[in-house]
Scaffold this motif. Structure first.
Motif, PDB file in Angstrom:
ATOM      1  N   ASN A  95      -2.564   9.503   0.050  1.00  0.00           N
ATOM      2  CA  ASN A  95      -2.036   8.911   1.446  1.00  0.00           C
ATOM      3  C   ASN A  95      -3.157   8.924   2.430  1.00  0.00           C
ATOM      4  O   ASN A  95      -3.122   8.419   3.544  1.00  0.00           O
ATOM      5  N   ARG A  99      -1.456   4.717   3.001  1.00  0.00           N
ATOM      6  CA  ARG A  99       0.112   5.152   2.976  1.00  0.00           C
ATOM      7  C   ARG A  99       0.970   3.730   2.976  1.00  0.00           C
ATOM      8  O   ARG A  99       2.201   4.023   3.001  1.00  0.00           O
ATOM      9  N   SER A 142       4.511   7.995  -0.318  1.00  0.00           N
ATOM     10  CA  SER A 142       3.881   8.081   0.714  1.00  0.00           C
ATOM     11  C   SER A 142       4.601   7.213   1.973  1.00  0.00           C
ATOM     12  O   SER A 142       4.677   7.300   2.838  1.00  0.00           O
ATOM     13  N   ARG A 146       6.199   7.571   5.224  1.00  0.00           N
ATOM     14  CA  ARG A 146       5.546   6.799   6.570  1.00  0.00           C
ATOM     15  C   ARG A 146       6.568   6.064   7.533  1.00  0.00           C
ATOM     16  O   ARG A 146       6.815   6.315   8.650  1.00  0.00           O
TER      17      ARG A 146
END
Length: 298
Positions: A95, A99, A142, A146
């Motif tokens: 990440n 991401r 990831s 996010r």
């Protein structure tokens, strides 16, 4: 973005070369904690254990635009300039490289075209089907985190704004502080800047300052206005200051569908003064003849 010139060699003829990359994605991670430091320590220890020769250490302090990272671009430039070498791009976690699912695909193709290899202390991201599956799944997770974090943050901001608390960047003359019993940070006056802002806003409302440029000049030349900030004020920011309802104690967001209401922070000007400013900006009011600004600040 920083390029740290730190290089060591293992002295072997079959040397494997590496470039280290670290990234933090918020201002808080830059000024507090050791986000970059811990990433770099982990990556450097890994490179040493693998007996790689590190030719460069690159960082990006903020995410900014996901496609505009000076540190990562510098890595690609270095690889292009040394196309006879195969580089391992080492990062602490996938990440930190990306991401975003779509961005990761673009960056991955650039690395592949340059003949690079992605590695982290916990995994080597190879090109075989199993390695690609693990890599893509890691990026998907990831990316989910996010987007989910952004949704949660927006939800909390909307709720707090609805309850009368400012949530956006503090306007000039305010800072955020934890004030009991509000259970969170609230805008409070920042002196002596707040008093200068009051004088500027009321001066524009009354016609003492004819234009936004006059307000800009006033702030820049005022002896109580910090010089570190005076140099950063631009015409656009002065325009934003004149239009900001937070100075009248109001909070809300039209894009979010939250009507403006009286907030919990102290206002710097009255609602009537704020409306007068908006009328002048809209050309409704006619300003009286401007007085000599240089009389106060020769």
């Amino acid at each position: 973005m920083k390029i740290i010139k730190e290089k060591y060699s293992n002295g072997r003829p079959d040397t494997k070369f590496a470039l280290i990359y670290a990234r933090v994605s918020s201002k808080k991670q830059v000024v507090s904690g050791d986000g970059l430091s811990s990433q770099l320590t982990s990556c450097m220890s890994y490179a040493q254990s693998m007996q790689y020769e590190v030719e460069g250490v690159y960082t990006d302090d903020l995410s900014g635009s996901a496609r505009n990272r000076a540190g990562l671009e510098a890595i690609f430039t270095h690889m292009k300039a040394n196309s006879d070498k195969i580089y391992r791009i080492i990062f602490d976690h996938i990440n930190r490289f990306s991401r975003d699912v779509y961005l990761h695909g673009d960056l991955r193709r650039i690395v592949d075209d340059l003949g690079g290899i992605l590695e982290s202390p916990n995994m080597i991201y190879g090109n075989d089907s199993s390695s690609r599956l693990v890599e893509n799944m890691s990026v998907v997770v990831s990316d989910y985190q996010r987007v989910h974090n952004k949704e949660q943050t927006n939800s909390r901001m909307r709720s707090r704004l609805t309850n009368g608390y400012a949530v956006f960047s503090a306007p000039i003359g305010y800072i955020y502080e934890r004030v009991s019993p509000h259970g969170g940070k609230v805008l409070v006056r920042e002196e002596p800047v707040a008093s200068v802002v009051v004088e500027a806003l009321e001066g524009y409302a009354s016609g003492y300052f004819e234009t936004a440029a006059d307000v800009l000049h006033f702030c820049r030349e005022h002896p109580l206005f910090p010089k570190s900030r005076a140099g950063k004020i631009a015409h656009q920011r002065i325009g934003n200051m004149l239009r900001n309802p937070a100075y009248a104690g109001l909070v809300g967001s039209l894009p979010w569908g939250i009507p403006f209401r009286v907030g919990h922070h102290e206002s710097l000007i009255s609602i009537e003064t704020y409306q007068c400013i908006q009328d002048r900006l809209s050309g409704i009011g006619r300003a009286p003849k401007r007085r000599n600004l240089e009389a106060d600040f020769p």
